[in-house]
Design a protein around this motif. Sequence first.
Motif, PDB file in Angstrom:
ATOM      1  N   GLN A  29       0.839  -1.192   0.000  1.00  0.00           N
ATOM      2  CA  GLN A  29       0.000   0.000   0.000  1.00  0.00           C
ATOM      3  C   GLN A  29       0.881   1.252   0.000  1.00  0.00           C
ATOM      4  O   GLN A  29       0.604   2.216  -0.723  1.00  0.00           O
ATOM      5  CB  GLN A  29      -0.921   0.000   1.229  1.00  0.00           C
ATOM      6  CG  GLN A  29      -1.869   1.184   1.291  1.00  0.00           C
ATOM      7  CD  GLN A  29      -2.884   1.006   2.406  1.00  0.00           C
ATOM      8  OE1 GLN A  29      -4.001   0.568   2.162  1.00  0.00           O
ATOM      9  NE2 GLN A  29      -2.505   1.348   3.634  1.00  0.00           N
ATOM     10  N   GLU A  40      -5.256   3.866   4.028  1.00  0.00           N
ATOM     11  CA  GLU A  40      -5.477   2.845   5.047  1.00  0.00           C
ATOM     12  C   GLU A  40      -6.385   1.756   4.508  1.00  0.00           C
ATOM     13  O   GLU A  40      -7.143   1.964   3.550  1.00  0.00           O
ATOM     14  CB  GLU A  40      -6.053   3.439   6.330  1.00  0.00           C
ATOM     15  CG  GLU A  40      -7.499   3.873   6.259  1.00  0.00           C
ATOM     16  CD  GLU A  40      -8.050   4.191   7.658  1.00  0.00           C
ATOM     17  OE1 GLU A  40      -8.914   3.416   8.127  1.00  0.00           O
ATOM     18  OE2 GLU A  40      -7.626   5.192   8.260  1.00  0.00           O
ATOM     19  N   LYS A  41      -6.290   0.587   5.128  1.00  0.00           N
ATOM     20  CA  LYS A  41      -7.095  -0.558   4.745  1.00  0.00           C
ATOM     21  C   LYS A  41      -7.522  -1.293   6.000  1.00  0.00           C
ATOM     22  O   LYS A  41      -6.745  -1.403   6.959  1.00  0.00           O
ATOM     23  CB  LYS A  41      -6.278  -1.491   3.840  1.00  0.00           C
ATOM     24  CG  LYS A  41      -7.025  -2.733   3.362  1.00  0.00           C
ATOM     25  CD  LYS A  41      -6.121  -3.587   2.490  1.00  0.00           C
ATOM     26  CE  LYS A  41      -6.830  -4.860   2.032  1.00  0.00           C
ATOM     27  NZ  LYS A  41      -5.945  -5.705   1.187  1.00  0.00           N
ATOM     28  N   ILE A  76      -2.650  -0.315   8.080  1.00  0.00           N
ATOM     29  CA  ILE A  76      -3.580  -1.439   8.031  1.00  0.00           C
ATOM     30  C   ILE A  76      -4.189  -1.598   9.415  1.00  0.00           C
ATOM     31  O   ILE A  76      -3.475  -1.775  10.402  1.00  0.00           O
ATOM     32  CB  ILE A  76      -2.875  -2.748   7.615  1.00  0.00           C
ATOM     33  CG1 ILE A  76      -2.202  -2.602   6.240  1.00  0.00           C
ATOM     34  CG2 ILE A  76      -3.877  -3.908   7.613  1.00  0.00           C
ATOM     35  CD1 ILE A  76      -3.154  -2.390   5.100  1.00  0.00           C
TER      36      ILE A  76
END
Length: 413
Positions: free
Chosen positions: A154, A241-242, A412
């Motif tokens: 990411q 973000e995830k 994350i």
Amino acid sequence: MSVLKYAAGDQVVRDKTSWGMECIFYPKRQFGEKMAMLVVPFGANATGWKSEENAVIFPKGVAHFIEHKVFQQKWGDAFVQFGKQGASANAFTDGEKTVYYFICRENFDENLKLLLDFIQHPVFTQEDTEQEKEIICSEIAMYDDNPSWAVYYQMMEQLYPDHPIHTPIAGTEQSVRKTKAVDLKMVYESAYLPQKYCLVCSGNIQPRKVMTFAEQMQPKRETGKIQWQNAENESVTLYAEKQMGLQQPVFQIGIPVQKQEMDLRKKIAFDILLEIWAGESSPFYAQAYQKQWLDMPLGSRYLAGRGYAFCAFFGSGQYANTVKEALQKHMERLQQNGITETTFERIRKKYIGQILRMFQSVSDLCMMQAELCQYQSDLSDYFRMSKDLCKTDVEKLLQNMPVKDKMVLSIIR
């Protein structure tokens, strides 16, 4: 054959085969283990191949796919044969290279012959290729579920959206499914040129004897050039973000670096700068520890390759945004006040100590040399440059660190 002494009498022996393959040896007579590796300068970031008459775009993940397939021979599985000969063998692919290696205590000559032979005779059948796809797709799914893996890629998407480094090394399930045996064979023939390999050995070895085995490999005619891509998009995405349902978020903070040439002295200077900036003896860490922003000290790294270079910090905890802001402020303070000679010397000596510890491990020597191959250097260069580094080398990097508008945060949760 040239012999260079470094670090309390240890030696690095360098030679080339008559047809051009680089060979670097670290004789360690007092060690029982022996290790050998072949470094192939072809990795996941290679985008294609071009000759005067033709141009080919490589499938994503093809370097990693070939790494899997090379062990399959007409006579059986090279992994199994290494085991029968008392060796532990493995391989890995990163953005710049593919590395095949083994480590053993006995039968070094037999295992070396196997290493040098099997890499020249892979078998690419469509049936075996289809079977291997299932293994690689399972590997991709496993990494997709790994938060540390996800937070890194990411961040790379934020830093380098138009460079192949943001694509996972194994490719995607879609790219793997589309890859055919004929693709693997074509890429192998264009990229696996023994005259461009580097053979690295360490332990209780005899360099001259190893060279006799190396000479028996067969070079191949180079009919074109591997293509690599430079990062052209200078804009970055500052935040991403995830959600993965983590109790404790993980994060990475990245900063792209300009002038992306492969320079070992610059790598050393960046490593030392990152330690001064946020290492365990830094004012930043003292503040983060006191305020309980971090579960453990930040990890850090400087990574450079063809068309990219960046610094990164990685950690875990609930205060990623606060950590990023604190890092910015401490860098600005360093840029304003400079680095004291005492601080520089303390960190530089610590860095040299870490290099010296590598000399006590056969595997550490080989693995570090694999990284140094892309700098066309060896551990004697690494040791000498670390000793010769000046505070001004680090301060030049310090003043050009783009922390205000280029520092990205990947989380994350």
